[in-house]
Design a protein around this motif. Structure first.
Motif, PDB file in Angstrom:
ATOM      1  N   SER A 240       0.830  -1.201   0.000  1.00 57.20           N
ATOM      2  CA  SER A 240       0.000   0.000   0.000  1.00 57.20           C
ATOM      3  C   SER A 240       0.868   1.255   0.000  1.00 57.20           C
ATOM      4  N   LEU A 241       1.959   1.219   0.749  1.00 56.00           N
ATOM      5  CA  LEU A 241       2.883   2.353   0.780  1.00 56.00           C
ATOM      6  C   LEU A 241       3.588   2.528  -0.563  1.00 56.00           C
ATOM      7  N   VAL A 242       3.964   1.412  -1.187  1.00 54.57           N
ATOM      8  CA  VAL A 242       4.596   1.482  -2.510  1.00 54.57           C
ATOM      9  C   VAL A 242       3.622   2.073  -3.523  1.00 54.57           C
ATOM     10  N   LEU A 243       2.358   1.673  -3.424  1.00 56.08           N
ATOM     11  CA  LEU A 243       1.338   2.232  -4.317  1.00 56.08           C
ATOM     12  C   LEU A 243       1.191   3.729  -4.088  1.00 56.08           C
ATOM     13  N   TYR A 247       1.950   6.517  -6.919  1.00 49.73           N
ATOM     14  CA  TYR A 247       0.936   7.485  -7.339  1.00 49.73           C
ATOM     15  C   TYR A 247       1.400   8.911  -7.071  1.00 49.73           C
ATOM     16  N   LEU A 248       2.055   9.114  -5.936  1.00 48.09           N
ATOM     17  CA  LEU A 248       2.568  10.440  -5.596  1.00 48.09           C
ATOM     18  C   LEU A 248       3.636  10.872  -6.593  1.00 48.09           C
ATOM     19  N   THR A 249       4.500   9.953  -6.977  1.00 41.04           N
ATOM     20  CA  THR A 249       5.551  10.271  -7.953  1.00 41.04           C
ATOM     21  C   THR A 249       4.930  10.690  -9.283  1.00 41.04           C
ATOM     22  N   TYR A 250       3.906   9.960  -9.706  1.00 42.95           N
ATOM     23  CA  TYR A 250       3.191  10.317 -10.939  1.00 42.95           C
ATOM     24  C   TYR A 250       2.581  11.708 -10.805  1.00 42.95           C
ATOM     25  N   TYR A 251       1.982  11.981  -9.651  1.00 43.06           N
ATOM     26  CA  TYR A 251       1.368  13.287  -9.393  1.00 43.06           C
ATOM     27  C   TYR A 251       2.407  14.402  -9.467  1.00 43.06           C
ATOM     28  N   LEU A 252       3.563  14.169  -8.881  1.00 41.31           N
ATOM     29  CA  LEU A 252       4.618  15.181  -8.875  1.00 41.31           C
ATOM     30  C   LEU A 252       5.156  15.433 -10.283  1.00 41.31           C
ATOM     31  N   LEU A 263       9.024  19.820  -4.561  1.00 37.59           N
ATOM     32  CA  LEU A 263       9.592  18.480  -4.730  1.00 37.59           C
ATOM     33  C   LEU A 263      10.464  18.098  -3.533  1.00 37.59           C
ATOM     34  N   GLY A 264      11.268  19.043  -3.075  1.00 35.09           N
ATOM     35  CA  GLY A 264      12.119  18.794  -1.914  1.00 35.09           C
ATOM     36  C   GLY A 264      11.305  18.468  -0.678  1.00 35.09           C
ATOM     37  N   TYR A 265      10.205  19.202  -0.504  1.00 41.48           N
ATOM     38  CA  TYR A 265       9.331  18.947   0.651  1.00 41.48           C
ATOM     39  C   TYR A 265       8.742  17.543   0.580  1.00 41.48           C
ATOM     40  N   PHE A 266       8.198  17.179  -0.583  1.00 42.05           N
ATOM     41  CA  PHE A 266       7.574  15.860  -0.740  1.00 42.05           C
ATOM     42  C   PHE A 266       8.573  14.738  -0.482  1.00 42.05           C
ATOM     43  N   ILE A 267       9.783  14.892  -0.977  1.00 38.40           N
ATOM     44  CA  ILE A 267      10.795  13.850  -0.798  1.00 38.40           C
ATOM     45  C   ILE A 267      11.215  13.732   0.656  1.00 38.40           C
ATOM     46  N   LEU A 268      11.420  14.880   1.302  1.00 36.98           N
ATOM     47  CA  LEU A 268      11.954  14.902   2.659  1.00 36.98           C
ATOM     48  C   LEU A 268      10.925  14.529   3.720  1.00 36.98           C
ATOM     49  N   PHE A 269       9.711  15.036   3.573  1.00 36.11           N
ATOM     50  CA  PHE A 269       8.731  14.886   4.651  1.00 36.11           C
ATOM     51  C   PHE A 269       7.615  13.881   4.353  1.00 36.11           C
ATOM     52  N   ILE A 270       7.600  13.308   3.159  1.00 33.17           N
ATOM     53  CA  ILE A 270       6.562  12.324   2.841  1.00 33.17           C
ATOM     54  C   ILE A 270       7.183  11.022   2.343  1.00 33.17           C
ATOM     55  N   ILE A 271       7.939  11.099   1.262  1.00 33.31           N
ATOM     56  CA  ILE A 271       8.479   9.880   0.669  1.00 33.31           C
ATOM     57  C   ILE A 271       9.519   9.215   1.574  1.00 33.31           C
ATOM     58  N   ILE A 302      -0.424  14.281   8.160  1.00 36.34           N
ATOM     59  CA  ILE A 302      -0.381  15.721   8.418  1.00 36.34           C
ATOM     60  C   ILE A 302       0.518  16.423   7.410  1.00 36.34           C
ATOM     61  N   THR A 303       1.723  15.878   7.194  1.00 40.03           N
ATOM     62  CA  THR A 303       2.651  16.529   6.263  1.00 40.03           C
ATOM     63  C   THR A 303       2.117  16.484   4.831  1.00 40.03           C
ATOM     64  N   THR A 304       1.324  15.464   4.518  1.00 36.41           N
ATOM     65  CA  THR A 304       0.722  15.380   3.183  1.00 36.41           C
ATOM     66  C   THR A 304      -0.264  16.526   2.972  1.00 36.41           C
ATOM     67  N   ILE A 305      -1.118  16.772   3.952  1.00 32.97           N
ATOM     68  CA  ILE A 305      -2.075  17.877   3.839  1.00 32.97           C
ATOM     69  C   ILE A 305      -1.347  19.220   3.855  1.00 32.97           C
ATOM     70  N   LEU A 306      -0.318  19.328   4.689  1.00 30.60           N
ATOM     71  CA  LEU A 306       0.439  20.583   4.763  1.00 30.60           C
ATOM     72  C   LEU A 306       1.165  20.886   3.455  1.00 30.60           C
TER      73      LEU A 306
END
Length: 318
Positions: A240-243, A247-252, A263-271, A302-306
């Motif tokens: 589920s996490l890989v999915l 999906y997030l990578t495709y979105y980005l 991009l830096g935020y997504f990589i650091l605080f989500i991925i 939380i970081t995803t919504i932020l």
């Protein structure tokens, strides 16, 4: 009071309320666009619900979720006495009859507010969303949870609908010819984020079956962990996490490839945290370790919504 707050899982309710409030007051209210005639517009003026009505939407969501948590605690009292005996509220601090009454009150309040809001926006059919959510939570607690994966997906779906409802009640009714393209773009963004939250919550629910495996197995309850084994439950959670990451990578790539700050935020605080969780999930064996994983996943919610705020800020100051 502390036992009541534990019963309604106040931390989970605060998380959902935080997500809904951030989406409106941190994201939607700060968006500016041009209508079909090229005139500048602020989205503050083009939302269906007033501040008071939006707060009612938040409370409606929280009441329905609280009712779901209460009825689930009632049906889970036997297994909870094994899985988390020191945290059981039903039968020790609040009797079963009171719990049923609280469930009825919270659910009726949530659905009732939903009916009121649907009339306010002249979309009475939208009230069925609240009825369906309340019904799903009851059916889940009263047996659906014993259908592995489907039961977990139902809970994740109800949480994700707390974001989808913002589109239904606050965005869609405000669409007209002059703002249609822009408003539908917002609906698409919120739908993507609802999918993100769904996948994170689904993973949380899968890991919860591992945490509760001992008690569920003792009472012959069928869950992902008891039916497929803990190892396979971990594989499903990690998948589920890989999915999510895929999906997030495709979105980005599709939407934010040019925005290096975002991009830096997504990589650091989500991925990065999710990759850590996916790896550690196979190394951990103790319940307190799985609970740590769950806490990390909630922080990532939380970081995803932020990230919506980060996208806005990076676009303004890039």
């Amino acid at each position: 009071m502390k036992h009541f707050l534990k019963l309604i899982r106040i931390e989970s309710l605060i998380l959902v309320a935080f997500m809904q409030l951030i989406i409106k007051y941190g994201f939607l209210n700060h968006i500016h666009f041009k209508d079909a005639l090229g005139a500048p517009q602020s989205l503050v003026l083009w939302q269906s619900l007033t501040d008071f009505q939006y707060v009612l939407l938040v409370f409606s969501t929280l009441f329905i979720l609280a009712g779901g948590y209460i009825i689930n605690a009632v049906f889970d009292v036997d297994t909870d006495n094994i899985n988390k005996a020191n945290q059981v509220v039903i039968g020790t601090h609040i009797n079963e009859k009171t719990a049923y009454n609280l469930y009825f009150i919270f659910t009726c309040l949530g659905v009732g507010i939903g009916f009121y809001l649907s009339r306010i926006i002249n979309k009475p059919a939208f009230a069925t969303i609240f009825v369906i959510c309340a019904a799903l939570l009851y059916i889940y607690s009263n047996g659906l949870k014993q259908i592995p994966i489907l039961g977990n997906a139902i809970v994740a779906l109800v949480v994700a609908l707390s974001i989808v409802n913002i589109s239904f009640f606050n965005i869609l009714p405000a669409i007209y010819g002059g703002n249609e393209f822009f408003m539908k773009t917002l609906v698409s963004i919120l739908t993507d984020y609802a999918i993100f939250i769904f996948l994170l919550q689904f993973t949380i629910e899968i890991i919860n079956t591992i945490v509760n495996e001992k008690g569920d197995a003792a009472y012959g309850i069928s869950t992902v962990a008891t039916s497929f084994g803990i190892k396979n439950a971990k594989i499903i959670g990690a998948s589920s996490l890989v999915l999510f990451i895929t999906y997030l990578t495709y979105y980005l790539v599709e939407n934010l490839a040019h925005n290096l700050y975002a991009l830096g935020y997504f990589i650091l605080f989500i991925i990065a945290p999710l990759l850590f969780v996916a790896i550690k999930l196979f190394q951990y064996k103790l319940n307190n370790e799985y609970l740590l994983v769950i806490r990390i996943l909630k922080i990532v919610q939380i970081t995803t919504i932020l990230s919506l705020l980060i996208i806005l800020l990076s676009m303004q100051y890039a």
